[in-house]
Design an enzyme around this catalytic site. Structure first.
Site, PDB file in Angstrom:
ATOM      1  N   ALA A 281      60.357  53.396  58.886  1.00  0.00           N
ATOM      2  CA  ALA A 281      61.317  53.140  59.961  1.00  0.00           C
ATOM      3  C   ALA A 281      60.915  53.883  61.226  1.00  0.00           C
ATOM      4  O   ALA A 281      61.164  55.079  61.374  1.00  0.00           O
ATOM      5  CB  ALA A 281      62.712  53.569  59.507  1.00  0.00           C
ATOM      6  N   MET A 282      60.269  53.129  62.114  1.00  0.00           N
ATOM      7  CA  MET A 282      59.912  53.665  63.426  1.00  0.00           C
ATOM      8  C   MET A 282      60.866  53.113  64.472  1.00  0.00           C
ATOM      9  O   MET A 282      61.420  53.825  65.292  1.00  0.00           O
ATOM     10  CB  MET A 282      58.480  53.238  63.803  1.00  0.00           C
ATOM     11  CG  MET A 282      57.409  53.702  62.862  1.00  0.00           C
ATOM     12  SD  MET A 282      55.791  52.994  63.316  1.00  0.00           S
ATOM     13  CE  MET A 282      55.503  51.935  61.945  1.00  0.00           C
TER      14      MET A 282
ATOM     15  N   GLU B  33      63.704  51.543  66.821  1.00  0.00           N
ATOM     16  CA  GLU B  33      65.137  51.766  67.057  1.00  0.00           C
ATOM     17  C   GLU B  33      65.640  50.691  68.023  1.00  0.00           C
ATOM     18  O   GLU B  33      64.838  50.043  68.703  1.00  0.00           O
ATOM     19  CB  GLU B  33      65.350  53.151  67.688  1.00  0.00           C
ATOM     20  CG  GLU B  33      64.857  54.248  66.774  1.00  0.00           C
ATOM     21  CD  GLU B  33      65.136  55.644  67.301  1.00  0.00           C
ATOM     22  OE1 GLU B  33      65.625  55.796  68.444  1.00  0.00           O
ATOM     23  OE2 GLU B  33      64.852  56.596  66.550  1.00  0.00           O
TER      24      GLU B  33
ATOM     25  N   GLY C 275      60.924  50.388  70.699  1.00  0.00           N
ATOM     26  CA  GLY C 275      60.025  49.631  69.835  1.00  0.00           C
ATOM     27  C   GLY C 275      58.591  49.961  70.203  1.00  0.00           C
ATOM     28  O   GLY C 275      57.961  50.845  69.627  1.00  0.00           O
TER      29      GLY C 275
ATOM     30  N   GLN D 217      45.103  50.270  59.659  1.00  0.00           N
ATOM     31  CA  GLN D 217      45.176  49.508  58.405  1.00  0.00           C
ATOM     32  C   GLN D 217      46.345  48.523  58.436  1.00  0.00           C
ATOM     33  O   GLN D 217      46.238  47.400  57.941  1.00  0.00           O
ATOM     34  CB  GLN D 217      45.296  50.448  57.204  1.00  0.00           C
ATOM     35  CG  GLN D 217      45.513  49.668  55.913  1.00  0.00           C
ATOM     36  CD  GLN D 217      45.155  50.410  54.661  1.00  0.00           C
ATOM     37  OE1 GLN D 217      44.071  50.978  54.558  1.00  0.00           O
ATOM     38  NE2 GLN D 217      46.046  50.413  53.679  1.00  0.00           N
ATOM     39  N   GLU D 218      47.473  48.954  59.011  1.00  0.00           N
ATOM     40  CA  GLU D 218      48.623  48.041  59.124  1.00  0.00           C
ATOM     41  C   GLU D 218      48.219  46.802  59.924  1.00  0.00           C
ATOM     42  O   GLU D 218      48.506  45.672  59.544  1.00  0.00           O
ATOM     43  CB  GLU D 218      49.798  48.752  59.810  1.00  0.00           C
ATOM     44  CG  GLU D 218      50.951  47.815  60.127  1.00  0.00           C
ATOM     45  CD  GLU D 218      52.209  48.515  60.638  1.00  0.00           C
ATOM     46  OE1 GLU D 218      52.217  49.769  60.712  1.00  0.00           O
ATOM     47  OE2 GLU D 218      53.184  47.819  60.953  1.00  0.00           O
TER      48      GLU D 218
ATOM     49  N   ARG E  79      48.153  10.066  56.590  1.00  0.00           N
ATOM     50  CA  ARG E  79      49.186   9.457  57.444  1.00  0.00           C
ATOM     51  C   ARG E  79      48.573   8.323  58.277  1.00  0.00           C
ATOM     52  O   ARG E  79      47.576   8.544  58.996  1.00  0.00           O
ATOM     53  CB  ARG E  79      49.769  10.526  58.372  1.00  0.00           C
ATOM     54  CG  ARG E  79      50.754  10.000  59.400  1.00  0.00           C
ATOM     55  CD  ARG E  79      52.067   9.646  58.758  1.00  0.00           C
ATOM     56  NE  ARG E  79      53.049   9.186  59.733  1.00  0.00           N
ATOM     57  CZ  ARG E  79      54.234   8.704  59.388  1.00  0.00           C
ATOM     58  NH1 ARG E  79      54.586   8.623  58.115  1.00  0.00           N
ATOM     59  NH2 ARG E  79      55.083   8.305  60.316  1.00  0.00           N
TER      60      ARG E  79
ATOM     61  N   GLN F 245      40.286   9.890  67.931  1.00  0.00           N
ATOM     62  CA  GLN F 245      39.372  10.946  68.410  1.00  0.00           C
ATOM     63  C   GLN F 245      40.133  12.216  68.802  1.00  0.00           C
ATOM     64  O   GLN F 245      39.689  13.322  68.501  1.00  0.00           O
ATOM     65  CB  GLN F 245      38.554  10.449  69.597  1.00  0.00           C
ATOM     66  CG  GLN F 245      37.474  11.462  69.960  1.00  0.00           C
ATOM     67  CD  GLN F 245      36.734  11.086  71.235  1.00  0.00           C
ATOM     68  OE1 GLN F 245      37.357  10.776  72.255  1.00  0.00           O
ATOM     69  NE2 GLN F 245      35.429  11.099  71.180  1.00  0.00           N
TER      70      GLN F 245
HETATM   71  C1  LIG Z   1      60.546  40.749  61.116  1.00  0.00           C
HETATM   72  C2  LIG Z   1      60.275  42.102  61.712  1.00  0.00           C
HETATM   73  C3  LIG Z   1      59.923  43.149  60.852  1.00  0.00           C
HETATM   74  C4  LIG Z   1      59.702  44.421  61.367  1.00  0.00           C
HETATM   75  N1  LIG Z   1      59.430  45.467  60.515  1.00  0.00           N
HETATM   76  C5  LIG Z   1      59.416  46.740  60.999  1.00  0.00           C
HETATM   77  C6  LIG Z   1      59.316  47.856  60.110  1.00  0.00           C
HETATM   78  O1  LIG Z   1      59.201  47.711  58.877  1.00  0.00           O
HETATM   79  N2  LIG Z   1      59.350  49.096  60.641  1.00  0.00           N
HETATM   80  C7  LIG Z   1      59.474  49.311  61.997  1.00  0.00           C
HETATM   81  O2  LIG Z   1      59.518  50.463  62.391  1.00  0.00           O
HETATM   82  N3  LIG Z   1      59.540  48.272  62.863  1.00  0.00           N
HETATM   83  C8  LIG Z   1      59.540  46.999  62.399  1.00  0.00           C
HETATM   84  N4  LIG Z   1      59.640  45.933  63.263  1.00  0.00           N
HETATM   85  C9  LIG Z   1      59.758  46.194  64.709  1.00  0.00           C
HETATM   86  C10 LIG Z   1      58.546  45.779  65.508  1.00  0.00           C
HETATM   87  O3  LIG Z   1      57.449  46.580  65.222  1.00  0.00           O
HETATM   88  C11 LIG Z   1      58.982  45.814  66.995  1.00  0.00           C
HETATM   89  O4  LIG Z   1      59.902  44.754  67.175  1.00  0.00           O
HETATM   90  C12 LIG Z   1      57.815  45.694  67.945  1.00  0.00           C
HETATM   91  O5  LIG Z   1      57.016  46.841  67.888  1.00  0.00           O
HETATM   92  C13 LIG Z   1      58.262  45.467  69.392  1.00  0.00           C
HETATM   93  O6  LIG Z   1      59.241  46.374  69.787  1.00  0.00           O
HETATM   94  P1  LIG Z   1      60.587  45.836  70.490  1.00  0.00           P
HETATM   95  O7  LIG Z   1      61.157  44.794  69.598  1.00  0.00           O
HETATM   96  O8  LIG Z   1      61.445  47.010  70.815  1.00  0.00           O
HETATM   97  O9  LIG Z   1      60.112  45.147  71.803  1.00  0.00           O
HETATM   98  P2  LIG Z   1      59.826  45.857  73.228  1.00  0.00           P
HETATM   99  O10 LIG Z   1      59.007  47.070  73.019  1.00  0.00           O
HETATM  100  O11 LIG Z   1      61.123  46.003  73.937  1.00  0.00           O
HETATM  101  O12 LIG Z   1      58.946  44.741  73.938  1.00  0.00           O
HETATM  102  C14 LIG Z   1      59.515  43.586  74.556  1.00  0.00           C
HETATM  103  C15 LIG Z   1      58.371  42.848  75.257  1.00  0.00           C
HETATM  104  O13 LIG Z   1      57.825  43.693  76.271  1.00  0.00           O
HETATM  105  C16 LIG Z   1      56.440  43.834  76.072  1.00  0.00           C
HETATM  106  N5  LIG Z   1      55.988  45.177  76.452  1.00  0.00           N
HETATM  107  C17 LIG Z   1      56.538  46.369  76.124  1.00  0.00           C
HETATM  108  N6  LIG Z   1      55.809  47.378  76.610  1.00  0.00           N
HETATM  109  C18 LIG Z   1      54.770  46.821  77.274  1.00  0.00           C
HETATM  110  C19 LIG Z   1      53.648  47.335  77.995  1.00  0.00           C
HETATM  111  N7  LIG Z   1      53.439  48.644  78.111  1.00  0.00           N
HETATM  112  N8  LIG Z   1      52.786  46.459  78.544  1.00  0.00           N
HETATM  113  C20 LIG Z   1      52.966  45.125  78.410  1.00  0.00           C
HETATM  114  N9  LIG Z   1      53.993  44.581  77.745  1.00  0.00           N
HETATM  115  C21 LIG Z   1      54.878  45.416  77.169  1.00  0.00           C
HETATM  116  C22 LIG Z   1      56.230  43.606  74.587  1.00  0.00           C
HETATM  117  O14 LIG Z   1      54.883  43.259  74.304  1.00  0.00           O
HETATM  118  C23 LIG Z   1      57.220  42.493  74.308  1.00  0.00           C
HETATM  119  O15 LIG Z   1      56.656  41.269  74.649  1.00  0.00           O
HETATM  120  C24 LIG Z   1      59.802  44.644  62.774  1.00  0.00           C
HETATM  121  C25 LIG Z   1      60.104  43.570  63.639  1.00  0.00           C
HETATM  122  C26 LIG Z   1      60.358  42.312  63.096  1.00  0.00           C
HETATM  123  C27 LIG Z   1      60.722  41.213  64.041  1.00  0.00           C
END
Ligand SMILES: Cc1cc2nc3c(=O)[nH]c(=O)nc-3n(C[C@H](O)[C@H](O)[C@H](O)COP(=O)(O)OP(=O)(O)OC[C@H]3O[C@@H](n4cnc5c(N)ncnc54)[C@H](O)[C@@H]3O)c2cc1C
Length: 380
Positions: A125-126, A128, A132, A242-243, A269, A280
């Site tokens: 859990a990273m 919030e 993100g 690795q992730e 189909r 083509q």
């Molecule tokens: C199905 C699912 C499973 C997940 N599983 C986990 C998990 O197990 N553990 C966990 O901790 N997280 C998990 N996540 C969270 C995921 O890693 C985050 O959603 C992701 O890192 C993006 O963060 P955010 O949603 O806050 O988006 P934001 O960080 O708010 O980003 C929104 C948009 O802004 C863009 N953006 C942000 N900063 C920049 C920048 N510096 N330059 C250019 N563009 C930028 C992003 O690319 C994105 O397009 C999961 C998400 C989903 C949908």
């Protein structure tokens, strides 16, 4: 993976995984999609067959083999049947390295046997609600008090969130120190103050449980701190390649599967008196996808070999992740289009693949963040 990358042992393993997937996953997956999560029993079955913690040393219940090809094989076989509810990759590819590389012997004895048997399902859990991509903005705190840390905060989008028995939580243990004030704490299922929120309603991956987690004065023993306090950022940086490689492998497998299904569809189909593959435009679509997939497959297989040799760095992993998931996104979109109206029906496998796998360019670090990593390395 390409045949040429595999030894006979890998092929035997692949046959065993395929059989397991057909018997223990395929018949149940629709039901799990309706229920919104998989049955714990499938984890125990996987544990019995040695599919969890392949790289965990034998003394703790694993196979003691550090070869990412085995993990890639599991992901490919799961993807081949569209069983996107199975959270083994998060457990094996993402969480395992933290426990293997950072846990003390005492922690390994406590957690690894259950990790390998499927009794202990894990999560990390990273993310919030307000943090993100920008992990430095993490607000969850863990205040040291005696020989415990008092944990408060909320996490969201956590894969395996509902089923997890152990959750590695990234929390701020030293206020005002930016990325140097974050630590990793292992929260266990029954700790008072640890609750799960909603199981989130996603557009795809219906059987994959993705949840909100809440921590309200959870007393986490200091003995559950993973790695060095205040060094979570470094630990994350070490394990994210690795992730990301795992997601790249998943993405190529998903796209290859959808492509094979689409090729078959284009052969059978008929429109305007001929198979649509004879037009083509359609042939060119298929030719382009076949080429892009070949390039992506070659690149990802090489990245797996580099990882096994200890040479896959953060930049190479970021390249593999964004490239493979972007190819996947484009291929799946074209596969839907080539299926016409059937491509928009849930019962059509490529339609399901299209929504289920749309997440790959988003999680594990968005593709924009991958390009930031690569761009910074170029000195721009
Ligand atoms: C199905 C699912 C499973 C997940 N599983 C986990 C998990 O197990 N553990 C966990 O901790 N997280 C998990 N996540 C969270 C995921 O890693 C985050 O959603 C992701 O890192 C993006 O963060 P955010 O949603 O806050 O988006 P934001 O960080 O708010 O980003 C929104 C948009 O802004 C863009 N953006 C942000 N900063 C920049 C920048 N510096 N330059 C250019 N563009 C930028 C992003 O690319 C994105 O397009 C999961 C998400 C989903 C949908």
């Amino acid at each position: 993976m390409r045949e040429s990358e595999l030894t006979q042992e890998h092929r035997d393993f692949q046959a065993m995984v395929r059989d397991f997937v057909e018997r223990e996953i395929v018949p149940h997956h629709d039901g799990w999609e309706r229920a919104g999560l998989v049955d714990r029993e499938v984890w125990r079955h996987a544990g019995k067959l040695g599919l969890l913690g392949i790289d965990v040393p034998e003394e703790y219940g694993g196979a003691g083999v550090r070869d990412f090809r085995y993990q890639a094989i599991i992901s490919e076989e799961v993807m081949r049947v569209g069983a996107t509810g199975i959270g083994f990759a998060l457990h094996n590819d993402v969480v395992a390295p933290y426990l293997l590389d950072l846990a003390t012997d005492e922690q390994k004895r406590r957690w690894l046997p259950g990790f390998c048997s499927g009794e202990l399902i894990t999560a990390i859990a990273m993310t919030e609600p307000e943090a993100g991509s920008d992990l430095q903005a993490i607000r969850t705190t863990a205040r040291p008090e005696g020989d415990t840390y008092v944990l408060n905060g909320a996490k969201t989008f956590i894969t395996n969130g509902i089923l997890a028995d152990l959750v590695i939580v990234v929390a701020r243990t030293q206020p005002g120190r930016g990325s140097r004030g974050l630590s990793l704490l292992v929260v266990e299922r029954d700790m008072p103050g640890f609750t799960r929120g909603r199981k989130l309603e996603k557009i795809g991956m219906a059987a994959q449980d993705t949840a909100e987690l809440f921590f309200d004065d959870v007393r986490v023993p200091a003995a559950n701190v993973l790695g060095r306090p205040g060094r979570a950022f470094l630990h994350l940086a070490a394990n994210l390649p690795q992730e990301r490689l795992g997601i790249a492998a998943y993405a190529v497998a998903a796209a290859e599967t959808a492509f094979a299904q689409t090729l078959e569809y284009c052969r059978s189909r008929v429109a305007f008196g001929q198979p649509i593959g004879a037009f083509q435009h359609v042939r060119f679509e298929l030719a382009e996808m076949a080429t892009e997939l070949d390039v992506a497959r070659t690149y990802v297989d090489r990245a797996i070999a580099e990882h096994n040799a200890g040479r896959l760095d953060a930049v190479a992993a970021a390249k593999a992740k964004w490239w493979a998931t972007d190819v996947q996104r484009r291929v799946l979109d074209r596969c839907v289009q080539l299926h016409g109206g059937y491509g928009y029906m849930r019962e059509t496998p490529v339609a399901k693949a299209f929504v289920d796998n749309r997440v790959h360019p988003i999680y594990g670090g968005t593709n924009e963040i991958m390009k930031e990593i690569i761009g910074r390395d170029l000195g721009v």
